[in-house]
Motif scaffolding. Structure first.
Motif, PDB file in Angstrom:
ATOM      1  N   UNK A 130       0.808  -1.223   0.000  1.00 41.59           N
ATOM      2  CA  UNK A 130       0.000   0.000   0.000  1.00 41.59           C
ATOM      3  C   UNK A 130       0.844   1.277   0.000  1.00 41.59           C
ATOM      4  N   UNK A 131       1.435   1.601  -1.141  1.00 39.64           N
ATOM      5  CA  UNK A 131       2.231   2.814  -1.274  1.00 39.64           C
ATOM      6  C   UNK A 131       1.348   4.010  -1.625  1.00 39.64           C
ATOM      7  N   UNK A 132       1.789   5.212  -1.213  1.00 38.01           N
ATOM      8  CA  UNK A 132       1.058   6.414  -1.598  1.00 38.01           C
ATOM      9  C   UNK A 132       1.520   6.853  -2.990  1.00 38.01           C
ATOM     10  N   UNK A 133       1.027   8.009  -3.447  1.00 36.95           N
ATOM     11  CA  UNK A 133       1.319   8.461  -4.814  1.00 36.95           C
ATOM     12  C   UNK A 133       2.809   8.748  -5.028  1.00 36.95           C
ATOM     13  N   UNK A 134       3.541   8.971  -3.947  1.00 32.73           N
ATOM     14  CA  UNK A 134       4.977   9.241  -4.038  1.00 32.73           C
ATOM     15  C   UNK A 134       5.809   7.972  -3.831  1.00 32.73           C
ATOM     16  N   UNK A 135       5.138   6.829  -3.765  1.00 31.33           N
ATOM     17  CA  UNK A 135       5.856   5.570  -3.592  1.00 31.33           C
ATOM     18  C   UNK A 135       6.317   5.311  -2.173  1.00 31.33           C
ATOM     19  N   UNK A 136       5.629   5.889  -1.200  1.00 28.23           N
ATOM     20  CA  UNK A 136       6.027   5.758   0.199  1.00 28.23           C
ATOM     21  C   UNK A 136       5.053   4.875   0.969  1.00 28.23           C
ATOM     22  N   UNK A 137       5.578   4.093   1.900  1.00 28.41           N
ATOM     23  CA  UNK A 137       4.733   3.404   2.875  1.00 28.41           C
ATOM     24  C   UNK A 137       4.351   4.424   3.937  1.00 28.41           C
ATOM     25  N   UNK A 138       3.084   4.485   4.289  1.00 31.79           N
ATOM     26  CA  UNK A 138       2.636   5.469   5.273  1.00 31.79           C
ATOM     27  C   UNK A 138       2.237   4.777   6.570  1.00 31.79           C
ATOM     28  N   UNK A 139       3.063   4.954   7.584  1.00 34.65           N
ATOM     29  CA  UNK A 139       2.765   4.446   8.922  1.00 34.65           C
ATOM     30  C   UNK A 139       2.285   5.561   9.852  1.00 34.65           C
ATOM     31  N   UNK A 140       2.000   6.736   9.273  1.00 38.71           N
ATOM     32  CA  UNK A 140       1.659   7.920  10.061  1.00 38.71           C
ATOM     33  C   UNK A 140       0.208   8.352   9.896  1.00 38.71           C
ATOM     34  N   UNK A 141      -0.620   7.515   9.265  1.00 37.06           N
ATOM     35  CA  UNK A 141      -1.997   7.941   8.998  1.00 37.06           C
ATOM     36  C   UNK A 141      -2.789   8.184  10.281  1.00 37.06           C
ATOM     37  N   UNK A 142      -2.477   7.446  11.332  1.00 32.55           N
ATOM     38  CA  UNK A 142      -3.153   7.656  12.615  1.00 32.55           C
ATOM     39  C   UNK A 142      -2.852   9.050  13.171  1.00 32.55           C
ATOM     40  N   UNK A 143      -1.648   9.545  12.936  1.00 34.84           N
ATOM     41  CA  UNK A 143      -1.247  10.861  13.441  1.00 34.84           C
ATOM     42  C   UNK A 143      -1.820  11.994  12.616  1.00 34.84           C
ATOM     43  N   UNK A 144      -1.828  11.824  11.294  1.00 33.67           N
ATOM     44  CA  UNK A 144      -2.217  12.909  10.404  1.00 33.67           C
ATOM     45  C   UNK A 144      -3.689  12.880  10.011  1.00 33.67           C
ATOM     46  N   UNK A 145      -4.476  12.007  10.629  1.00 26.88           N
ATOM     47  CA  UNK A 145      -5.921  12.014  10.395  1.00 26.88           C
ATOM     48  C   UNK A 145      -6.475  13.406  10.687  1.00 26.88           C
ATOM     49  N   UNK A 146      -7.413  13.853   9.873  1.00 27.11           N
ATOM     50  CA  UNK A 146      -7.909  15.230   9.966  1.00 27.11           C
ATOM     51  C   UNK A 146      -8.444  15.558  11.351  1.00 27.11           C
ATOM     52  N   UNK A 147      -9.189  14.629  11.965  1.00 29.45           N
ATOM     53  CA  UNK A 147      -9.769  14.923  13.274  1.00 29.45           C
ATOM     54  C   UNK A 147      -8.692  15.015  14.353  1.00 29.45           C
ATOM     55  N   UNK A 148      -7.663  14.199  14.237  1.00 30.40           N
ATOM     56  CA  UNK A 148      -6.567  14.248  15.217  1.00 30.40           C
ATOM     57  C   UNK A 148      -5.825  15.569  15.102  1.00 30.40           C
ATOM     58  N   UNK A 149      -5.486  15.956  13.867  1.00 30.69           N
ATOM     59  CA  UNK A 149      -4.743  17.202  13.685  1.00 30.69           C
ATOM     60  C   UNK A 149      -5.573  18.420  14.090  1.00 30.69           C
ATOM     61  N   UNK A 150      -6.875  18.367  13.869  1.00 28.96           N
ATOM     62  CA  UNK A 150      -7.734  19.479  14.298  1.00 28.96           C
ATOM     63  C   UNK A 150      -7.726  19.610  15.814  1.00 28.96           C
ATOM     64  N   UNK A 151      -7.783  18.476  16.502  1.00 29.54           N
ATOM     65  CA  UNK A 151      -7.787  18.504  17.965  1.00 29.54           C
ATOM     66  C   UNK A 151      -6.447  18.974  18.512  1.00 29.54           C
ATOM     67  N   UNK A 152      -5.356  18.515  17.910  1.00 25.31           N
ATOM     68  CA  UNK A 152      -4.030  18.933  18.374  1.00 25.31           C
ATOM     69  C   UNK A 152      -3.819  20.414  18.083  1.00 25.31           C
TER      70      UNK A 152
END
Length: 406
Positions: A331-353
């Motif tokens: 499951x690579x993103x458009x830049x060819x990266x594995x993303x293990x940070x989706x839990x951190x960068x979720x919109x609701x999490x970032x809004x709360x932080x």
């Protein structure tokens, strides 16, 4: 044998000494947090994949090493650069490596640890020789996790130094500091903009040049197995920290690392049917991250928002091994990266932080951030604040490097 009582002495987030027993216990806890895919333990490492972890003693590199050993049953080599015990204790990474080696041995894993400059060709030759002599002359996986202040180019002899600066203009941010009594203070700090060759020097240290050199060196020795896979560990982070991180000098270096992954991926596909990726990890308290302005404040607020659902490095790197070995889709993103940070960068999490960040002051920080957790995590980096360890008891400090005589 040298034994003494070790008490924590620190300058900010930097501790002068490390506690061997505490470091050992941290490693044991990380190992215990990993299960094999079927819930059982692995047996002998004979026939297991051969892996090289560069930067194996701390942070995400340590998590990659332990997760690989405990989850996949890897055998192979870990490379790090740690200081031996002398007048002071050894570095925390020295003791963590000794503990990792003991655990690996007790579980039947054949893992060798080398201590030295990973940027040097001498270390690359030492690793290549060991792979040839001890590990079937083949390498299946290489995990690259190096954070360093400087690097000497083996070709030119020029030493480059990395800097933490913004790009284009000075960057102001808020950060978290503690006074001598541990009382928190939220302050504004300004990071100067990069000038001269700051960006080029930082990229030379923290970009993809050394990773690419490792691959070229091992390939030239005929050591890359069919299907060889390599992953370099990276970070993107929150918009709240982007000015000093992703949009700063370190961010330029990380972009170079990701471009290197795309170059290597194309090359390896043709050479051995292999691949290269970057793995973007989530935030964590590490010896490297605590040095970055604003990160301490952000981490405390992130933990205050997520509580126990914050994903620790050992869980993230277990996930990475599952993806690299096919237990889970890559499951690579458009830049060819594995993303293990989706839990951190979720919109609701970032809004709360972000809401907490905007409300954070010296008076309110105790309510908005999990400061007890942050304090404990910083101390654990050096083997302190670990439950079950008697810090009043003398402890042996002259622990030998794995594979050397006591």
């Amino acid at each position: 044998m040298s034994e003494r009582v070790i008490t924590p002495r620190n300058r900010g987030f930097l501790f002068i000494d490390s506690h061997p027993t505490g470091c050992e216990r941290v490693v044991e806890q990380m190992w215990q947090a990993v299960s094999s895919p079927d819930g059982s333990s692995h047996g002998s490492s004979d026939g297991a994949p051969v892996a090289l972890v560069i930067g194996s003693s701390a942070g995400y590199g340590l998590a990659a090493t332990i997760a690989g050993l405990a989850r996949v049953g890897i055998r192979g080599i870990g490379v790090c650069f740690e200081k031996a015990p002398d007048r002071r204790t050894g570095t925390a990474g020295w003791y963590r490596t000794a503990a990792t080696a003991r655990l690996a041995r007790s579980h039947g894993r054949d893992m060798t640890f080398l201590n030295g400059d990973a940027f040097s060709d001498a270390m690359k030759d030492q690793v290549a020789d060991l792979l040839k002599q001890r590990f079937d002359g083949r390498l299946d996986y290489l995990i690259y996790s190096v954070a360093a202040p400087r690097r000497t180019d083996p070709d030119t002899g020029v030493t480059y130094a990395s800097v933490l600066k913004s790009v284009g203009k000075a960057h102001r941010t808020r950060t978290l500091v503690f006074d001598g009594d541990g009382a928190p203070e939220v302050r504004e700090v300004e990071s100067p903009p990069a000038e001269g060759d700051d960006i080029a020097q930082t990229t030379a240290v923290m970009g993809g040049a050394d990773w690419e050199r490792w691959i070229g060196h091992l390939s030239a020795r005929g050591l890359l197995a069919d299907g060889f896979t390599t992953a370099a560990l990276s970070y993107i982070g929150s918009p709240l920290t982007a000015g000093i991180y992703r949009q700063g000098t370190i961010g330029v270096a990380k972009a170079h690392l990701e471009q290197t992954a795309r170059t290597l991926d194309e090359r390896l596909a043709g050479l051995v049917g292999g691949r290269a990726v970057t793995s973007v990890n989530g935030a964590a308290v590490t010896q490297s991250s605590t040095a970055i302005p604003g990160i301490a404040l952000y981490l405390g607020l992130l933990r205050g928002t997520l509580g126990d659902t914050l994903v620790p490095p050992i869980a993230q790197l277990t996930d990475l091994w599952d993806r690299l070995t096919g237990i889970r889709p890559l499951d690579l993103d458009d830049e060819g990266r594995i993303r293990l940070d989706t839990w951190e960068l979720a919109a609701d999490v970032q809004a709360a932080v972000t809401d907490r960040w905007n409300r954070a002051t010296t008076e309110t920080i105790g309510e908005l951030a999990d400061l007890d957790w942050f304090h404990t995590e910083v101390k654990r980096l050096y083997g302190f604040a670990v439950p079950g360890v008697d810090y009043d008891a003398p402890v042996r400090t002259d622990i030998p490097w794995p594979g050397t005589a006591s």
